[in-house]
Design an enzyme around this catalytic site. Structure first.
Site, PDB file in Angstrom:
ATOM      1  N   LYS A 125      -6.448   7.245  -1.980  1.00  0.00           N
ATOM      2  CA  LYS A 125      -6.711   8.465  -2.745  1.00  0.00           C
ATOM      3  C   LYS A 125      -6.425   8.270  -4.234  1.00  0.00           C
ATOM      4  O   LYS A 125      -7.017   8.918  -5.073  1.00  0.00           O
ATOM      5  CB  LYS A 125      -5.956   9.666  -2.179  1.00  0.00           C
ATOM      6  CG  LYS A 125      -4.510   9.840  -2.608  1.00  0.00           C
ATOM      7  CD  LYS A 125      -4.024  11.235  -2.204  1.00  0.00           C
ATOM      8  CE  LYS A 125      -2.642  11.591  -2.661  1.00  0.00           C
ATOM      9  NZ  LYS A 125      -1.548  10.915  -1.955  1.00  0.00           N
ATOM     10  N   GLU A 167       3.147   2.861   1.550  1.00  0.00           N
ATOM     11  CA  GLU A 167       1.815   3.366   1.172  1.00  0.00           C
ATOM     12  C   GLU A 167       1.709   3.536  -0.337  1.00  0.00           C
ATOM     13  O   GLU A 167       1.488   4.647  -0.827  1.00  0.00           O
ATOM     14  CB  GLU A 167       1.573   4.716   1.866  1.00  0.00           C
ATOM     15  CG  GLU A 167       1.708   4.688   3.373  1.00  0.00           C
ATOM     16  CD  GLU A 167       1.871   6.090   3.979  1.00  0.00           C
ATOM     17  OE1 GLU A 167       2.033   7.070   3.224  1.00  0.00           O
ATOM     18  OE2 GLU A 167       1.849   6.191   5.214  1.00  0.00           O
ATOM     19  N   HIS A 186       7.692  10.434   2.502  1.00  0.00           N
ATOM     20  CA  HIS A 186       7.165  10.223   1.149  1.00  0.00           C
ATOM     21  C   HIS A 186       8.085  10.963   0.185  1.00  0.00           C
ATOM     22  O   HIS A 186       8.309  12.150   0.331  1.00  0.00           O
ATOM     23  CB  HIS A 186       5.725  10.739   1.027  1.00  0.00           C
ATOM     24  CG  HIS A 186       5.003  10.193  -0.182  1.00  0.00           C
ATOM     25  ND1 HIS A 186       5.489  10.351  -1.459  1.00  0.00           N
ATOM     26  CD2 HIS A 186       3.868   9.469  -0.291  1.00  0.00           C
ATOM     27  CE1 HIS A 186       4.655   9.749  -2.313  1.00  0.00           C
ATOM     28  NE2 HIS A 186       3.673   9.197  -1.620  1.00  0.00           N
TER      29      HIS A 186
HETATM   30  C1  PLP Z   1      -0.521  10.319  -2.151  1.00  0.00           C
HETATM   31  C2  PLP Z   1       0.101   9.623  -1.006  1.00  0.00           C
HETATM   32  C3  PLP Z   1       0.502   8.293  -1.123  1.00  0.00           C
HETATM   33  C4  PLP Z   1       0.457   7.533  -2.434  1.00  0.00           C
HETATM   34  O1  PLP Z   1       1.452   7.984  -3.268  1.00  0.00           O
HETATM   35  P1  PLP Z   1       1.790   7.255  -4.663  1.00  0.00           P
HETATM   36  O2  PLP Z   1       2.831   8.112  -5.261  1.00  0.00           O
HETATM   37  O3  PLP Z   1       0.549   7.189  -5.456  1.00  0.00           O
HETATM   38  O4  PLP Z   1       2.309   5.893  -4.329  1.00  0.00           O
HETATM   39  C5  PLP Z   1       1.018   7.676  -0.004  1.00  0.00           C
HETATM   40  N1  PLP Z   1       1.124   8.319   1.181  1.00  0.00           N
HETATM   41  C6  PLP Z   1       0.745   9.602   1.336  1.00  0.00           C
HETATM   42  C7  PLP Z   1       0.876  10.235   2.661  1.00  0.00           C
HETATM   43  C8  PLP Z   1       0.244  10.295   0.253  1.00  0.00           C
HETATM   44  O5  PLP Z   1      -0.117  11.576   0.397  1.00  0.00           O
END
Ligand code: PLP
Length: 385
Positions: free
Chosen positions: A62, A268, A190
């Site tokens: 994304k 991620e 996260h």
């Molecule tokens: C947006 C998102 C990410 C990426 O996050 P960053 O801060 O760009 O590293 C990873 N995992 C999930 C579930 C997300 O929603």
């Protein structure tokens, strides 16, 4: 002999090298133009691997789903975090292996879950009981990670307002998953995007390790810990927050202390993998003097590649190719909407129509969230360098 520095390393080639590249590219391809450096993508991946060698990265597309970026990461052996059926199709059709894809949206449509089943994507996250019934029905025997809510304090983008089960529900949910014929394999979290608060990670690891122990006790041994994204980059040349390397060192140490050495760690990263690979080149299309300030209207704005100002709460460092005295300046986008104001107060040299304004470290959450052509102004053309 040491290899000569390549000119396409946007950050390593110095201001002179970068400005030469900007001049040439703008002349040849026009603006707005987004340069994405393959060399920087590779470097960020290597940085990640060096600092967290025991963590397998799944790039969160994304942040920037450009096919060339995905292809670059496929070649490097990176996995992918996708949030929809369309994102899943994108990475798989470009050649990613289904066992290197995690479907990491805790809320998925029935159709997208069925799509995962059909395309053999077996690993997914969830954070609530109703979702488990959907997964069990449309993707039987899926491997599921319970996403827990963790502290997002100090992160630029909050993610825990909308996602994550309370940690004390985790065992109940994992048991439920098993009773529905799914494979409960671990925990995910996260800490919020552009997280410069190391404690968010450390506390999340503490909470996760408690869930791992508890699960072991009730006969549900867990094998995967997904530490999510959030790893920060420098948006400004003089940002002085903790570096990724320092944060990663502390995270690694804590992992070693709290978890069995056979635990499979995954992450991620989105921003960290692509943010610093992108340089946006815009040009001044109009200028005026209002409110005692220079107003420059650029050919890219908040509806397009500066959409991160709205959605990513991001601030950028604006640079020009001119030197000399600086004046208080407002930068605005090209659309007929006052909301399309990029920055009210910058210190910039006097600019003419046609002059370049560029921004580094804008590869993540920029083109990805741009509107196709509001008011007839399309986002920047992307050029891989
Ligand atoms: C947006 C998102 C990410 C990426 O996050 P960053 O801060 O760009 O590293 C990873 N995992 C999930 C579930 C997300 O929603």
């Amino acid at each position: 002999m040491k290899k000569k520095q390549k000119s396409n390393d946007l950050n390593g080639s110095g201001r002179q090298g970068l400005e030469g590249l900007i001049r040439r590219s703008a002349k040849k391809h026009g603006t707005p133009l987004m340069l994405i450096s393959r060399e920087v993508l590779k470097k960020q991946y290597q940085r990640f691997r060096r600092s967290l060698p025991n963590v397998m990265p799944f790039y969160a597309i994304k942040a920037n789903p450009h096919p060339e970026i995905i292809k670059t990461f496929i070649k490097l052996g990176v996995g992918f975090d996708v949030a929809s059926g369309a994102e899943m199709d994108l990475v798989l059709n470009l050649g990613a292996s289904p066992d290197k894809v995690i479907f990491a949206n805790t809320i998925k449509s029935n159709e997208d879950i069925a799509r995962a089943h059909k395309r053999k994507v077996k690993l997914m996250t969830f954070d609530n009981e109703p979702e488990l019934y959907k997964i069990a029905k449309h993707c039987p025997r899926a491997k599921v990670l319970v996403r827990i809510k963790v502290d997002n304090t100090g992160s630029a983008v909050e993610l825990s307002l909308k996602f994550g089960a309370d940690a004390d529900q985790a065992i109940f949910l994992l048991k439920k998953a098993r009773s529905l014929g799914l494979q409960p394999v671990g925990v995910a979290f996260h800490v919020g995007s552009q997280c410069t608060n190391l404690n968010n990670y450390l506390r999340a690891l503490d909470v996760s390790s408690l869930i791992f122990s508890e699960a072991e006790k009730v006969g549900l041994p867990l094998t995967i810990l997904d530490i999510g994204g959030g790893f920060p980059i420098r948006h400004f040349d003089n940002d002085d927050h903790l570096t990724f390397k320092d944060m990663a060192g502390a995270i690694r140490k804590k992992m070693r202390r709290l978890f069995d050495k056979n635990t499979n760690f995954i992450a991620e990263p989105g921003r960290f993998f692509v943010g610093s690979s992108g340089t946006l080149i815009t040009q001044v299309v109009g200028r005026t003097f209002r409110n005692n300030k220079n107003y420059y209207y650029l050919n890219d704005g908040v509806y397009a590649d500066f959409s991160g100002i709205v959605f990513d709460h991001c601030r950028y460092e604006f640079k020009t190719l001119r030197r000399g005295q600086k004046f208080l300046t407002t930068l605005a986008g090209p659309t007929c909407d006052s909301f399309d104001t990029i920055s009210l107060n910058e210190d910039l040299p006097e600019l003419e129509v046609g002059n370049v304004v560029y921004v580094k470290n804008i590869g993540a959450y920029s083109c990805a969230s741009a509107v196709p052509a509001f008011n007839g102004f399309p986002p920047a053309k992307v050029l891989m360098v």
